[in-house]
Design an enzyme around this catalytic site. Structure first.
Site, mmCIF file in Angstrom:
data_model
loop_
_atom_site.group_PDB
_atom_site.id
_atom_site.type_symbol
_atom_site.label_atom_id
_atom_site.label_comp_id
_atom_site.label_asym_id
_atom_site.label_seq_id
_atom_site.Cartn_x
_atom_site.Cartn_y
_atom_site.Cartn_z
ATOM 1 N N TYR A 265 3.004 9.682 -0.153
ATOM 2 C CA TYR A 265 4.061 9.060 0.666
ATOM 3 C C TYR A 265 5.459 9.322 0.094
ATOM 4 O O TYR A 265 6.455 9.134 0.795
ATOM 5 C CB TYR A 265 3.849 7.545 0.819
ATOM 6 N N HIS B 115 -7.589 9.484 -2.077
ATOM 7 C CA HIS B 115 -6.978 9.370 -0.742
ATOM 8 C C HIS B 115 -7.888 9.903 0.363
ATOM 9 O O HIS B 115 -7.919 9.375 1.464
ATOM 10 C CB HIS B 115 -5.629 10.100 -0.737
ATOM 11 N N LYS C 275 -2.645 6.013 -4.286
ATOM 12 C CA LYS C 275 -3.779 6.896 -3.979
ATOM 13 C C LYS C 275 -3.543 8.290 -4.545
ATOM 14 O O LYS C 275 -2.416 8.795 -4.515
ATOM 15 C CB LYS C 275 -3.970 7.016 -2.458
ATOM 16 N N ASP D 250 0.846 -1.204 0.000
ATOM 17 C CA ASP D 250 0.000 0.000 0.000
ATOM 18 C C ASP D 250 0.877 1.250 0.000
ATOM 19 O O ASP D 250 1.669 1.464 0.918
ATOM 20 C CB ASP D 250 -0.870 0.009 1.270
HETATM 21 N N1 LIG Z 1 -5.575 6.218 3.647
HETATM 22 C C1 LIG Z 1 -5.063 6.917 4.629
HETATM 23 O O1 LIG Z 1 -5.421 8.086 4.869
HETATM 24 C C2 LIG Z 1 -4.025 6.279 5.512
HETATM 25 C C3 LIG Z 1 -3.670 6.908 6.725
HETATM 26 C C4 LIG Z 1 -2.726 6.270 7.542
HETATM 27 C C5 LIG Z 1 -2.175 5.062 7.134
HETATM 28 N N2 LIG Z 1 -2.514 4.489 5.929
HETATM 29 C C6 LIG Z 1 -1.887 3.215 5.461
HETATM 30 O O2 LIG Z 1 -1.993 2.254 6.501
HETATM 31 C C7 LIG Z 1 -0.694 1.775 6.840
HETATM 32 C C8 LIG Z 1 -0.628 1.372 8.300
HETATM 33 O O3 LIG Z 1 -0.929 2.439 9.154
HETATM 34 P P1 LIG Z 1 0.187 3.272 9.964
HETATM 35 O O4 LIG Z 1 1.474 3.215 9.256
HETATM 36 O O5 LIG Z 1 -0.439 4.596 10.233
HETATM 37 O O6 LIG Z 1 0.293 2.562 11.364
HETATM 38 P P2 LIG Z 1 0.301 1.081 11.971
HETATM 39 O O7 LIG Z 1 0.579 0.060 10.936
HETATM 40 O O8 LIG Z 1 -0.914 0.959 12.819
HETATM 41 O O9 LIG Z 1 1.510 1.199 12.999
HETATM 42 C C9 LIG Z 1 2.833 1.334 12.630
HETATM 43 C C10 LIG Z 1 3.609 1.426 13.945
HETATM 44 O O10 LIG Z 1 3.454 0.209 14.676
HETATM 45 C C11 LIG Z 1 4.722 -0.371 14.901
HETATM 46 N N3 LIG Z 1 4.574 -1.831 14.755
HETATM 47 C C12 LIG Z 1 4.486 -2.530 13.599
HETATM 48 N N4 LIG Z 1 4.332 -3.835 13.851
HETATM 49 C C13 LIG Z 1 4.319 -3.980 15.189
HETATM 50 C C14 LIG Z 1 4.203 -5.105 16.052
HETATM 51 N N5 LIG Z 1 4.062 -6.340 15.557
HETATM 52 N N6 LIG Z 1 4.245 -4.892 17.389
HETATM 53 C C15 LIG Z 1 4.371 -3.647 17.890
HETATM 54 N N7 LIG Z 1 4.480 -2.535 17.115
HETATM 55 C C16 LIG Z 1 4.454 -2.709 15.781
HETATM 56 C C17 LIG Z 1 5.644 0.221 13.863
HETATM 57 O O11 LIG Z 1 6.970 0.265 14.340
HETATM 58 P P3 LIG Z 1 8.269 -0.125 13.440
HETATM 59 O O12 LIG Z 1 8.022 0.373 12.045
HETATM 60 O O13 LIG Z 1 9.351 0.587 14.161
HETATM 61 O O14 LIG Z 1 8.396 -1.627 13.507
HETATM 62 C C18 LIG Z 1 5.080 1.623 13.714
HETATM 63 O O15 LIG Z 1 5.554 2.456 14.766
HETATM 64 C C19 LIG Z 1 0.209 2.963 6.463
HETATM 65 O O16 LIG Z 1 1.567 2.620 6.419
HETATM 66 C C20 LIG Z 1 -0.405 3.366 5.151
HETATM 67 O O17 LIG Z 1 0.013 2.470 4.119
HETATM 68 C C21 LIG Z 1 -3.450 5.081 5.131
#
Ligand SMILES: NC(=O)c1ccc[n+]([C@@H]2O[C@H](COP(=O)([O-])OP(=O)(O)OC[C@H]3O[C@@H](n4cnc5c(N)ncnc54)[C@H](OP(=O)(O)O)[C@@H]3O)[C@@H](O)[C@H]2O)c1
Length: 258
Positions: free
Chosen positions: A51, A107, A76, A46
């Site tokens: 990004y 997005h 997006k 994704d």
């Molecule tokens: N459409 C939108 O508006 C939108 C908005 C936000 C996000 N997104 C998408 O959704 C994806 C995921 O959301 P996100 O990046 O906001 O946050 P997330 O995946 O909920 O959290 C990422 C955080 O969690 C940590 N983490 C990952 N695996 C873990 C585990 N097994 N145990 C403990 N901590 C863990 C990571 O640390 P480390 O990296 O240090 O391991 C990082 O700090 C994004 O990357 C993006 O592709 C879309």
């Protein structure tokens, strides 16, 4: 409850239920993380114009040696580029070095006036073979119903924040009734991974609280896209198909949102 590894979007495109999120990964870190994720078995990546990592992701895909058809790629369109949707998709395709993306999302909602023309541009891009499926992100049901009513075409998917701590059963059902897949983002950032309820369920299955969160999404039929830059966590987050949460555990986890 068994969960298949993919879900079929309206229109017939198969989407892996666990994808790899790449927000806040850029440059070498984005390349390394995506290479690792592909080697670990992720087949759904994704990204987004916003990004700024499409080029690194394209390079990671190429260097992985995997066939293009084996990888599901989402990007997006930023809402402020609504009037330049076509040229923005072209730039994404060039950066990713692919002929088409598997899923192209708006997005976040554009102004009310631009909503339908933007969705029409998405329908045209799919007709031109530049996106295999099209959808939205951060839309509410009213906005999705409007673009559906005015074009006759519903989004295949809505990417929205989701976690056990903000579960909305009614909203999930409204998507299901419309045949729109829910894809949950920020599964961990919007969870308290130190919650005693999560710890108890995790201990019962010999898994981590993070794995419980992801499994909970899957058992609700929600596609999920965790991000990690840490190799052990990248592995851990894909390893969620070998245990089942009981219905009592699902109810207890649903209750975290209250
Ligand atoms: N459409 C939108 O508006 C939108 C908005 C936000 C996000 N997104 C998408 O959704 C994806 C995921 O959301 P996100 O990046 O906001 O946050 P997330 O995946 O909920 O959290 C990422 C955080 O969690 C940590 N983490 C990952 N695996 C873990 C585990 N097994 N145990 C403990 N901590 C863990 C990571 O640390 P480390 O990296 O240090 O391991 C990082 O700090 C994004 O990357 C993006 O592709 C879309």
């Amino acid at each position: 409850m068994s969960v298949t590894t993919t879900v079929t979007l309206a229109g017939g495109v198969e989407l892996p239920r666990v994808g790899f999120g790449t927000w806040q990964l850029s440059g070498r870190r984005a390349y390394d993380a995506v290479r690792y994720a592909l080697d670990a078995g992720y087949r759904h990546i994704d990204t987004a114009t916003m990004y700024g990592n499409e080029q690194e992701i394209g390079r990671a895909l190429r260097d992985s040696g995997l066939a293009r058809d084996d990888i599901f790629l989402t990007t997006k369109l930023p809402a402020e580029r609504a009037k330049r949707a076509g040229e923005t998709l072209d730039a994404s395709l060039r950066a990713l070095d692919v002929e088409a993306v598997d899923l192209w999302l708006i997005h976040w909602p554009t102004s009310a006036r631009e909503l339908v023309p933007t969705w029409e541009a998405f329908i045209a891009a799919r007709a031109d073979g530049l996106a295999r499926a099209i959808g939205v992100s951060n839309f509410n049901v009213t906005q999705m119903d409007r673009i559906t009513a005015e074009t006759g075409e519903a989004p295949a998917l809505n990417q929205v924040p989701w976690s056990p701590f903000e579960h909305d059963a009614v909203r999930l059902m409204e998507h299901g009734e419309r045949g729109i897949v829910v894809e949950g983002y920020s599964p961990f950032k919007r969870s308290d991974l130190r919650s005693p309820t999560l710890a108890k369920v995790a201990a019962a299955h010999g898994v981590t609280p993070a794995q419980v969160v992801l499994r909970w999404h899957l058992q609700h039929g929600i596609v999920v896209i965790p991000k990690s830059a840490t190799p052990e966590r990248i592995d851990e987050n894909l390893n969620v198909f070998g245990f089942d949460l009981t219905s009592d555990e699902m109810v207890a986890l649903d209750s975290l949102s209250r």
